[in-house]
Design an enzyme around this catalytic site. Sequence first.
Site, PDB file in Angstrom:
ATOM      1  N   ASP A   8     -31.358-121.637   4.002  1.00 45.66           N
ATOM      2  CA  ASP A   8     -31.030-122.750   5.058  1.00 45.66           C
ATOM      3  C   ASP A   8     -32.371-123.341   5.368  1.00 45.66           C
ATOM      4  OD1 ASP A   8     -32.930-120.672   6.502  1.00 45.66           O
ATOM      5  OD2 ASP A   8     -31.519-120.342   8.306  1.00 45.66           O
ATOM      6  N   CYS A  65     -34.097-117.346   4.105  1.00 41.89           N
ATOM      7  CA  CYS A  65     -33.977-117.817   5.724  1.00 41.89           C
ATOM      8  C   CYS A  65     -35.344-117.870   6.467  1.00 41.89           C
ATOM      9  CB  CYS A  65     -32.746-117.678   6.485  1.00 41.89           C
ATOM     10  SG  CYS A  65     -32.777-115.845   7.149  1.00 41.89           S
ATOM     11  N   THR A  67     -36.471-115.495   8.368  1.00 37.95           N
ATOM     12  CA  THR A  67     -36.631-114.096   8.584  1.00 37.95           C
ATOM     13  C   THR A  67     -36.149-113.267   7.412  1.00 37.95           C
ATOM     14  OG1 THR A  67     -34.836-113.322  10.037  1.00 37.95           O
ATOM     15  CG2 THR A  67     -36.964-113.847  11.080  1.00 37.95           C
ATOM     16  N   HIS A  98     -31.944 -97.837  -6.580  1.00 38.14           N
ATOM     17  CA  HIS A  98     -31.334 -96.615  -5.893  1.00 38.14           C
ATOM     18  C   HIS A  98     -30.039 -97.074  -5.249  1.00 38.14           C
ATOM     19  CE1 HIS A  98     -34.835 -93.629  -5.096  1.00 38.14           C
ATOM     20  NE2 HIS A  98     -34.793 -94.034  -6.202  1.00 38.14           N
ATOM     21  N   HIS A 134     -27.519 -91.395  -6.789  1.00 33.75           N
ATOM     22  CA  HIS A 134     -27.605 -92.724  -6.357  1.00 33.75           C
ATOM     23  C   HIS A 134     -25.844 -93.474  -6.570  1.00 33.75           C
ATOM     24  CE1 HIS A 134     -31.696 -92.449  -5.709  1.00 33.75           C
ATOM     25  NE2 HIS A 134     -31.755 -92.126  -6.831  1.00 33.75           N
TER      26      HIS A 134
END
Length: 150
Positions: A8, A65, A67, A98, A134
């Site tokens: 963004d 973005c 954060t 994992h 996993h």
Amino acid sequence: MKIAIGCDHGGINLKPQLIEVLKECNVEYVDFGCFSNQSVDYNDYAVKVCNAVVNKECDLGILICGTGIGMSIVANKIKGIRCGHCSDAFSARMTREHNDANVLAFGERVLGVGVMTDMVKAFISTPFSNGERHVNRVNKIKALEEENFK
Ligand code: RB5
């Protein structure tokens, strides 16, 4: 390998540097935008990138973005997406190894170019470990999706 990328306005300055990393690694990419610093909704770009991964047009996705949080929340609402929100190379490697993460999300307002470079290289070069525990855990995530995404 082909990577779907998207951002963004909060990630628009780091995306060109991400592209440089992908070119340096000789990895193909498809850029789903955005392409200016005009305010947009991260949701729309997360969906474009994740659809490309789910449809197998691209092998992995990378979202930026401000954060990385908004992008990762949206990505993890899409069936078939396992998005790791990371801020370091160790986490990026582990989320492939994992969690078999197929999308990486991070924040331009959180990371510098050096950390981003190491992180992206770790993400695109690490295979899923295929260890029994996993595989079992990823299968449980898939089962949860089947129950909840009707
Ligand atoms: C945009 O200002 C910002 O909210 C967005 O880029 C992201 O950080 C949201 O999680």
